[in-house]
Scaffold this motif. Sequence first.
Motif, PDB file in Angstrom:
ATOM      1  N   PHE A  32       0.870  -4.104   6.037  1.00 57.41           N
ATOM      2  CA  PHE A  32       1.110  -2.695   6.346  1.00 57.41           C
ATOM      3  C   PHE A  32       1.307  -1.888   5.054  1.00 57.41           C
ATOM      4  O   PHE A  32       0.692  -0.845   4.848  1.00 57.41           O
ATOM      5  CB  PHE A  32       2.344  -2.559   7.256  1.00 57.41           C
ATOM      6  CG  PHE A  32       2.810  -1.146   7.407  1.00 57.41           C
ATOM      7  CD1 PHE A  32       2.084  -0.244   8.165  1.00 57.41           C
ATOM      8  CD2 PHE A  32       3.954  -0.712   6.757  1.00 57.41           C
ATOM      9  CE1 PHE A  32       2.499   1.057   8.296  1.00 57.41           C
ATOM     10  CE2 PHE A  32       4.384   0.594   6.879  1.00 57.41           C
ATOM     11  CZ  PHE A  32       3.653   1.484   7.649  1.00 57.41           C
ATOM     12  N   PHE A  33       2.147  -2.390   4.166  1.00 57.91           N
ATOM     13  CA  PHE A  33       2.407  -1.630   2.946  1.00 57.91           C
ATOM     14  C   PHE A  33       1.206  -1.621   2.014  1.00 57.91           C
ATOM     15  O   PHE A  33       0.975  -0.653   1.303  1.00 57.91           O
ATOM     16  CB  PHE A  33       3.649  -2.170   2.234  1.00 57.91           C
ATOM     17  CG  PHE A  33       4.905  -1.643   2.843  1.00 57.91           C
ATOM     18  CD1 PHE A  33       5.320  -0.347   2.567  1.00 57.91           C
ATOM     19  CD2 PHE A  33       5.653  -2.394   3.732  1.00 57.91           C
ATOM     20  CE1 PHE A  33       6.460   0.170   3.153  1.00 57.91           C
ATOM     21  CE2 PHE A  33       6.788  -1.888   4.317  1.00 57.91           C
ATOM     22  CZ  PHE A  33       7.197  -0.600   4.021  1.00 57.91           C
ATOM     23  N   LEU A  34       0.454  -2.703   2.040  1.00 57.12           N
ATOM     24  CA  LEU A  34      -0.758  -2.743   1.225  1.00 57.12           C
ATOM     25  C   LEU A  34      -1.719  -1.640   1.632  1.00 57.12           C
ATOM     26  O   LEU A  34      -2.351  -1.002   0.809  1.00 57.12           O
ATOM     27  CB  LEU A  34      -1.463  -4.081   1.415  1.00 57.12           C
ATOM     28  CG  LEU A  34      -1.210  -5.133   0.363  1.00 57.12           C
ATOM     29  CD1 LEU A  34      -1.756  -6.465   0.837  1.00 57.12           C
ATOM     30  CD2 LEU A  34      -1.891  -4.733  -0.918  1.00 57.12           C
ATOM     31  N   THR A  67      -1.009   1.197   3.422  1.00 55.44           N
ATOM     32  CA  THR A  67      -0.541   2.584   3.298  1.00 55.44           C
ATOM     33  C   THR A  67      -0.285   2.989   1.849  1.00 55.44           C
ATOM     34  O   THR A  67      -0.112   4.164   1.576  1.00 55.44           O
ATOM     35  CB  THR A  67       0.768   2.797   4.072  1.00 55.44           C
ATOM     36  OG1 THR A  67       1.705   1.838   3.606  1.00 55.44           O
ATOM     37  CG2 THR A  67       0.567   2.679   5.558  1.00 55.44           C
ATOM     38  N   LEU A 127       4.234  -7.199   7.499  1.00 59.45           N
ATOM     39  CA  LEU A 127       4.805  -6.070   6.761  1.00 59.45           C
ATOM     40  C   LEU A 127       4.049  -5.851   5.456  1.00 59.45           C
ATOM     41  O   LEU A 127       3.737  -4.720   5.079  1.00 59.45           O
ATOM     42  CB  LEU A 127       6.277  -6.337   6.453  1.00 59.45           C
ATOM     43  CG  LEU A 127       7.234  -6.113   7.607  1.00 59.45           C
ATOM     44  CD1 LEU A 127       8.590  -6.680   7.269  1.00 59.45           C
ATOM     45  CD2 LEU A 127       7.343  -4.634   7.911  1.00 59.45           C
ATOM     46  N   LEU A 128       3.756  -6.933   4.788  1.00 60.93           N
ATOM     47  CA  LEU A 128       3.049  -6.835   3.512  1.00 60.93           C
ATOM     48  C   LEU A 128       1.729  -6.119   3.681  1.00 60.93           C
ATOM     49  O   LEU A 128       1.382  -5.209   2.934  1.00 60.93           O
ATOM     50  CB  LEU A 128       2.829  -8.238   2.952  1.00 60.93           C
ATOM     51  CG  LEU A 128       1.976  -8.310   1.690  1.00 60.93           C
ATOM     52  CD1 LEU A 128       2.662  -7.581   0.556  1.00 60.93           C
ATOM     53  CD2 LEU A 128       1.703  -9.739   1.305  1.00 60.93           C
TER      54      LEU A 128
END
Lengths: 225, 152
Positions: free
Chosen positions: A26-28, A30, A23-24
């Motif tokens: 992914f957010f990094l 986007t 998840l981390l």
Amino acid sequence: MGRNKRAIPEINASSMADIAFLLLIFFLVTTTMDTDWGIARLLPPPDENKQEDQVKIKERNVFVVLVNANNQLLVEGELLDISQLKEKAIDFISNPGNKENLPEKIHVSPSEAKQQISILKGGNTPAAAEEMAKWQNRLKTAEVVGDYWESKQVISLQNDRGTSYETYIKVQNELAAAYRNLREKMAMEKFNKKFDQLEKAQADAIKEVYAQRISEAEPKNVAGK
Amino acid sequence: MFAKKKKPTPAISTASLPDIVFMLLFFFMVTTVMREVDLKVKLSPPEATEVQKLENKSLVDYVYIGPPMDQKKFGTEPRIQLNDDYATISDIRPFIEAKRATRDEQLIPKLTTSLKVDKETKMGIISDVKQELRKAQALKINYSSREGKEKK
């Protein structure tokens, strides 16, 4: 008989880190951290009735900035480097020496404003009403900052279709900086504070004294196809 | 002599690893702004010092102008991009009106149009866009620029 109680097996948390990492990442990827910054400007409303809008302004009150297709500046008839523009604009707007070729200034104090308003009360032409509104505004300002000189300055900016956007923004930026400098100076003199630390009424009054009046010429159709 | 007994190195406990990662995760989740559009034009905004922050992003519409990414296909002339597609000058007014229709009526005067323009662009196309915006009554604009250092 009595079944012997089985201990509840512990949940294996070792994959928790993997999930969180996924998840981390992914957010990094986007994320876009950009907050938008920019120079705010107000466009003039479209003029349906062109004749009415032609207000005559004395030449000494207008600061003409021309930018050509080679990104050179012609300020008040002389070639100028962009780094000198701010100083020149400050000098023009404030006109410290009351020079003849720089803009006219009118002195405003609360008593003078009240007097003007009482004189204008009689008239009921649209022009008088407009003048009245102006003086009421000045009275409001003078009540906050005290006596001041209002400069009748207008900055006229005209650029060629071939001017680069970078130069255009630089010019806009320098002009905005000139106004900000003057406001900052006045805030220091009158209230002994930085401009952004003033109360709203004070800041508004100073904005009124050094109002940004940058007018951009209607683009002319040069060799339009 | 006394041979030193080799002690096995204790394994580093990774029990707090998920906590650390979660903390980072939450930070990025909170700060993240999803990119709304795919940029089809190259943008390198100009620098300025007198910049203001654009408040309230939900009230901002963007107009992108710059040379196309795919120069083989679209050439090098600056193009306008609205939403996800290339557009022409005449598309600007319908675009603004469509955006306006999606907002609350009392918010319409607060709408800002942000011009994100490449610094190499010529003013001709920008003047045209500004004229269109005036006609569409979208008068509040913002020239997007990076915050530069003040030269002393």
